[in-house]
Design a protein around this motif. Structure first.
Motif, PDB file in Angstrom:
ATOM      1  N   LYS A   8      13.677  19.941 -30.266  1.00 18.10           N
ATOM      2  CA  LYS A   8      14.965  19.337 -30.615  1.00 18.10           C
ATOM      3  C   LYS A   8      15.645  18.776 -29.366  1.00 18.10           C
ATOM      4  O   LYS A   8      16.205  17.669 -29.388  1.00 18.10           O
ATOM      5  CB  LYS A   8      15.868  20.379 -31.281  1.00 18.10           C
ATOM      6  N   HIS A   9      15.574  19.540 -28.270  1.00 18.30           N
ATOM      7  CA  HIS A   9      16.176  19.080 -27.013  1.00 18.30           C
ATOM      8  C   HIS A   9      15.469  17.844 -26.485  1.00 18.30           C
ATOM      9  O   HIS A   9      16.109  16.873 -26.062  1.00 18.30           O
ATOM     10  CB  HIS A   9      16.119  20.190 -25.972  1.00 18.30           C
ATOM     11  N   PHE A  10      14.139  17.845 -26.506  1.00 20.86           N
ATOM     12  CA  PHE A  10      13.376  16.713 -25.991  1.00 20.86           C
ATOM     13  C   PHE A  10      13.667  15.433 -26.772  1.00 20.86           C
ATOM     14  O   PHE A  10      13.711  14.338 -26.204  1.00 20.86           O
ATOM     15  CB  PHE A  10      11.873  17.009 -26.044  1.00 20.86           C
ATOM     16  N   LYS A  11      13.861  15.572 -28.081  1.00 15.91           N
ATOM     17  CA  LYS A  11      14.129  14.399 -28.914  1.00 15.91           C
ATOM     18  C   LYS A  11      15.490  13.769 -28.597  1.00 15.91           C
ATOM     19  O   LYS A  11      15.734  12.601 -28.925  1.00 15.91           O
ATOM     20  CB  LYS A  11      14.065  14.780 -30.391  1.00 15.91           C
ATOM     21  N   ILE A  13      16.596  13.463 -25.497  1.00 15.55           N
ATOM     22  CA  ILE A  13      16.510  12.855 -24.168  1.00 15.55           C
ATOM     23  C   ILE A  13      16.155  11.377 -24.293  1.00 15.55           C
ATOM     24  O   ILE A  13      15.236  10.996 -25.015  1.00 15.55           O
ATOM     25  CB  ILE A  13      15.452  13.564 -23.299  1.00 15.55           C
ATOM     26  N   HIS A  14      16.892  10.551 -23.595  1.00 19.30           N
ATOM     27  CA  HIS A  14      16.589   9.122 -23.542  1.00 19.30           C
ATOM     28  C   HIS A  14      16.883   8.639 -22.122  1.00 19.30           C
ATOM     29  O   HIS A  14      17.932   8.937 -21.564  1.00 19.30           O
ATOM     30  CB  HIS A  14      17.451   8.332 -24.535  1.00 19.30           C
ATOM     31  N   CYS A  15      15.926   7.924 -21.562  1.00 21.27           N
ATOM     32  CA  CYS A  15      16.097   7.416 -20.202  1.00 21.27           C
ATOM     33  C   CYS A  15      15.505   6.011 -20.118  1.00 21.27           C
ATOM     34  O   CYS A  15      14.306   5.830 -20.346  1.00 21.27           O
ATOM     35  CB  CYS A  15      15.407   8.344 -19.199  1.00 21.27           C
ATOM     36  N   GLU A  16      16.329   5.029 -19.829  1.00 18.90           N
ATOM     37  CA  GLU A  16      15.875   3.648 -19.773  1.00 18.90           C
ATOM     38  C   GLU A  16      14.809   3.424 -18.704  1.00 18.90           C
ATOM     39  O   GLU A  16      13.918   2.592 -18.863  1.00 18.90           O
ATOM     40  CB  GLU A  16      17.061   2.706 -19.523  1.00 18.90           C
ATOM     41  N   GLU A  17      14.887   4.167 -17.613  1.00 22.08           N
ATOM     42  CA  GLU A  17      13.903   3.994 -16.544  1.00 22.08           C
ATOM     43  C   GLU A  17      12.585   4.677 -16.869  1.00 22.08           C
ATOM     44  O   GLU A  17      11.554   4.369 -16.276  1.00 22.08           O
ATOM     45  CB  GLU A  17      14.466   4.533 -15.225  1.00 22.08           C
ATOM     46  N   GLY A  18      12.595   5.630 -17.806  1.00 18.88           N
ATOM     47  CA  GLY A  18      11.355   6.234 -18.257  1.00 18.88           C
ATOM     48  C   GLY A  18      11.338   7.754 -18.254  1.00 18.88           C
ATOM     49  O   GLY A  18      12.016   8.397 -17.453  1.00 18.88           O
ATOM     50  N   CYS A  19      10.544   8.322 -19.157  1.00 17.73           N
ATOM     51  CA  CYS A  19      10.309   9.764 -19.240  1.00 17.73           C
ATOM     52  C   CYS A  19       8.804  10.019 -19.138  1.00 17.73           C
ATOM     53  O   CYS A  19       8.001   9.317 -19.749  1.00 17.73           O
ATOM     54  CB  CYS A  19      10.816  10.314 -20.569  1.00 17.73           C
ATOM     55  N   LEU A  20       8.460  11.029 -18.378  1.00 15.77           N
ATOM     56  CA  LEU A  20       7.053  11.381 -18.193  1.00 15.77           C
ATOM     57  C   LEU A  20       6.697  12.575 -19.075  1.00 15.77           C
ATOM     58  O   LEU A  20       7.360  13.613 -19.021  1.00 15.77           O
ATOM     59  CB  LEU A  20       6.784  11.725 -16.724  1.00 15.77           C
ATOM     60  N   SER A  21       5.658  12.404 -19.884  1.00 16.43           N
ATOM     61  CA  SER A  21       5.156  13.490 -20.735  1.00 16.43           C
ATOM     62  C   SER A  21       3.710  13.759 -20.347  1.00 16.43           C
ATOM     63  O   SER A  21       2.871  12.857 -20.383  1.00 16.43           O
ATOM     64  CB  SER A  21       5.230  13.110 -22.214  1.00 16.43           C
ATOM     65  N   ILE A  22       3.420  15.002 -19.969  1.00 16.77           N
ATOM     66  CA  ILE A  22       2.062  15.387 -19.577  1.00 16.77           C
ATOM     67  C   ILE A  22       1.592  16.546 -20.433  1.00 16.77           C
ATOM     68  O   ILE A  22       2.267  17.569 -20.542  1.00 16.77           O
ATOM     69  CB  ILE A  22       2.001  15.814 -18.088  1.00 16.77           C
ATOM     70  N   TYR A  23       0.441  16.367 -21.064  1.00 14.51           N
ATOM     71  CA  TYR A  23      -0.243  17.443 -21.772  1.00 14.51           C
ATOM     72  C   TYR A  23      -1.554  17.648 -21.030  1.00 14.51           C
ATOM     73  O   TYR A  23      -2.402  16.758 -20.999  1.00 14.51           O
ATOM     74  CB  TYR A  23      -0.516  17.068 -23.228  1.00 14.51           C
ATOM     75  N   LEU A  24      -1.719  18.818 -20.426  1.00 12.03           N
ATOM     76  CA  LEU A  24      -2.870  19.058 -19.559  1.00 12.03           C
ATOM     77  C   LEU A  24      -3.558  20.370 -19.909  1.00 12.03           C
ATOM     78  O   LEU A  24      -2.940  21.433 -19.895  1.00 12.03           O
ATOM     79  CB  LEU A  24      -2.413  19.089 -18.092  1.00 12.03           C
ATOM     80  N   ARG A  25      -4.840  20.285 -20.195  1.00 13.53           N
ATOM     81  CA  ARG A  25      -5.629  21.480 -20.502  1.00 13.53           C
ATOM     82  C   ARG A  25      -6.111  22.092 -19.193  1.00 13.53           C
ATOM     83  O   ARG A  25      -6.775  21.422 -18.393  1.00 13.53           O
ATOM     84  CB  ARG A  25      -6.816  21.106 -21.390  1.00 13.53           C
ATOM     85  N   THR A  26      -5.787  23.344 -18.967  1.00 17.75           N
ATOM     86  CA  THR A  26      -6.091  23.978 -17.671  1.00 17.75           C
ATOM     87  C   THR A  26      -6.906  25.255 -17.795  1.00 17.75           C
ATOM     88  O   THR A  26      -7.099  25.968 -16.818  1.00 17.75           O
ATOM     89  CB  THR A  26      -4.776  24.303 -16.929  1.00 17.75           C
ATOM     90  N   SER A  27      -7.389  25.566 -18.996  1.00 22.29           N
ATOM     91  CA  SER A  27      -8.144  26.800 -19.213  1.00 22.29           C
ATOM     92  C   SER A  27      -9.352  26.887 -18.286  1.00 22.29           C
ATOM     93  O   SER A  27     -10.049  25.894 -18.054  1.00 22.29           O
ATOM     94  CB  SER A  27      -8.618  26.870 -20.667  1.00 22.29           C
ATOM     95  N   LEU A  28      -9.589  28.070 -17.744  1.00 19.95           N
ATOM     96  CA  LEU A  28     -10.732  28.286 -16.859  1.00 19.95           C
ATOM     97  C   LEU A  28     -11.948  28.821 -17.617  1.00 19.95           C
ATOM     98  O   LEU A  28     -12.893  29.337 -17.014  1.00 19.95           O
ATOM     99  CB  LEU A  28     -10.353  29.264 -15.741  1.00 19.95           C
ATOM    100  N   HIS A 115      11.418   7.877 -24.250  1.00 18.86           N
ATOM    101  CA  HIS A 115      11.679   9.208 -24.797  1.00 18.86           C
ATOM    102  C   HIS A 115      10.489  10.107 -24.486  1.00 18.86           C
ATOM    103  O   HIS A 115       9.356   9.637 -24.361  1.00 18.86           O
ATOM    104  CB  HIS A 115      11.857   9.152 -26.324  1.00 18.86           C
ATOM    105  N   PRO A 116      10.685  11.430 -24.383  1.00 16.74           N
ATOM    106  CA  PRO A 116       9.551  12.352 -24.260  1.00 16.74           C
ATOM    107  C   PRO A 116       8.657  12.247 -25.491  1.00 16.74           C
ATOM    108  O   PRO A 116       9.145  12.030 -26.603  1.00 16.74           O
ATOM    109  CB  PRO A 116      10.220  13.729 -24.190  1.00 16.74           C
ATOM    110  N   VAL A 117       7.364  12.403 -25.300  1.00 13.73           N
ATOM    111  CA  VAL A 117       6.406  12.374 -26.403  1.00 13.73           C
ATOM    112  C   VAL A 117       6.180  13.816 -26.870  1.00 13.73           C
ATOM    113  O   VAL A 117       5.710  14.657 -26.101  1.00 13.73           O
ATOM    114  CB  VAL A 117       5.069  11.737 -25.956  1.00 13.73           C
ATOM    115  N   VAL A 118       6.526  14.098 -28.111  1.00 10.00           N
ATOM    116  CA  VAL A 118       6.492  15.486 -28.600  1.00 10.00           C
ATOM    117  C   VAL A 118       5.520  15.696 -29.755  1.00 10.00           C
ATOM    118  O   VAL A 118       5.522  16.751 -30.385  1.00 10.00           O
ATOM    119  CB  VAL A 118       7.910  15.948 -29.031  1.00 10.00           C
ATOM    120  N   ASP A 119       4.667  14.702 -30.028  1.00 10.24           N
ATOM    121  CA  ASP A 119       3.777  14.814 -31.195  1.00 10.24           C
ATOM    122  C   ASP A 119       2.874  16.039 -31.138  1.00 10.24           C
ATOM    123  O   ASP A 119       2.699  16.739 -32.138  1.00 10.24           O
ATOM    124  CB  ASP A 119       2.944  13.539 -31.365  1.00 10.24           C
ATOM    125  N   GLN A 120       2.305  16.339 -29.957  1.00 12.07           N
ATOM    126  CA  GLN A 120       1.423  17.506 -29.863  1.00 12.07           C
ATOM    127  C   GLN A 120       2.201  18.812 -30.010  1.00 12.07           C
ATOM    128  O   GLN A 120       1.708  19.779 -30.596  1.00 12.07           O
ATOM    129  CB  GLN A 120       0.661  17.501 -28.538  1.00 12.07           C
TER     130      GLN A 120
END
Length: 263
Positions: A8-11, A13-28, A115-120
């Motif tokens: 809800k919080h991420f949705k 957020i709005h930034c004209e210059e851009g928002c970075l969304s990173i989904y990173l798998r780090t399992s060892l 906007h942040p990407v929250v689909d995942q």
């Protein structure tokens, strides 16, 4: 903060210059990851985004991206020695940064948008909702509240022979009291004779907990006869039975096993 509140919080957020969304798998868990493949993915994913922004020749946006990129790298690399299964980073040039460690897998994804990407995150919330795992072992019941593959809270209930009621313990599993095993053995036949009535008592406690904590599902775990008998006492509809003996497992291992059984 719960995942629902995060989304809800991420949705908002709005930034004209851009928002970075990173989904990173780090399992060892895989050999390539143990060689630090996640660091290469992080580096390459951010590099591709930077090249794309450079090609647009938008200097204010490029400056904003580099600022957020640096924060992302700092936050994520700090976890190098204690990596979770996955990492989600959301950040904007206005200084709004969020990093969430997850014990469930994500698909690697790097996005730079308004906007942040929250689909995942929304998919994960649906796949791994707030639920209760209830392990039945005759005169002992162990409940684990879980969300996103993590242990939120756990409780233990033991049948008090003298009081003829369930005694509740919050947190770590209680140590057996001196002579308790002997007493339970002596009263084993008595419990069998009253099992239905006594399970009905603890079922009411579990249902109350599920309602107050907003569990979406109750997973009942244990031997086929005990899980079936206990499930009969529950009046809620969202009940899944896992006919496995997980009593010797640690709580996070129980959550992992139950989630895999549900898939």
């Amino acid at each position: 903060m719960s995942l629902a509140k995060d989304i809800k919080h991420f949705k908002q957020i709005h930034c004209e210059e851009g928002c970075l969304s990173i989904y990173l798998r780090t399992s060892l868990s895989s050999a390539d990851q143990q060689k630090g493949e996640w660091k290469i993915r992080l580096k390459n994913g951010l590099k591709k985004l930077e090249e794309y922004i450079e090609a647009s020749d938008n200097q204010p946006e490029l400056k904003a991206f580099k600022k957020v990129k640096k924060e992302a790298e700092n936050h994520i690399l700090e976890l190098s020695t204690q990596l979770p299964n996955s990492i989600v980073f959301i950040g904007s040039s206005n200084g709004d940064f969020h990093l969430r460690k997850l014990q469930v897998p994500v698909e690697n994804d790097f996005r730079w948008e308004r906007h942040p990407v929250v689909d995942q995150l929304e998919s994960l919330e649906e796949k791994y909702p707030l639920s209760g795992i209830v392990m039945i072992k005759k005169t002992d019941v162990h409940s684990v509240e879980t969300s996103l593959g993590e242990v939120v809270e756990e409780k233990h209930y033991s049948w008090d022979i003298e009081q003829e009621d369930w005694k509740e313990y919050i947190g770590a599993r209680p140590q057996a009291e001196t002579g308790a095993a002997l007493h339970r053995e002596q009263y084993s036949e008595r419990f069998d004779a009253n099992q239905q009535r006594w399970y009905k008592k603890i079922a009411k406690k579990i249902e109350k907990e599920a309602k107050n904590r907003h569990w979406e599902t109750i997973h009942v775990v244990g031997s086929p006869d005990q899980t079936s008998e206990f499930a009969k006492q529950l009046t809620v509809s969202d009940v899944l039975i896992v006919k496995k003996n997980l009593a010797k497992m640690k709580s996070h291992e129980i959550v992992k096993e139950v989630n895999e059984s549900a898939i």
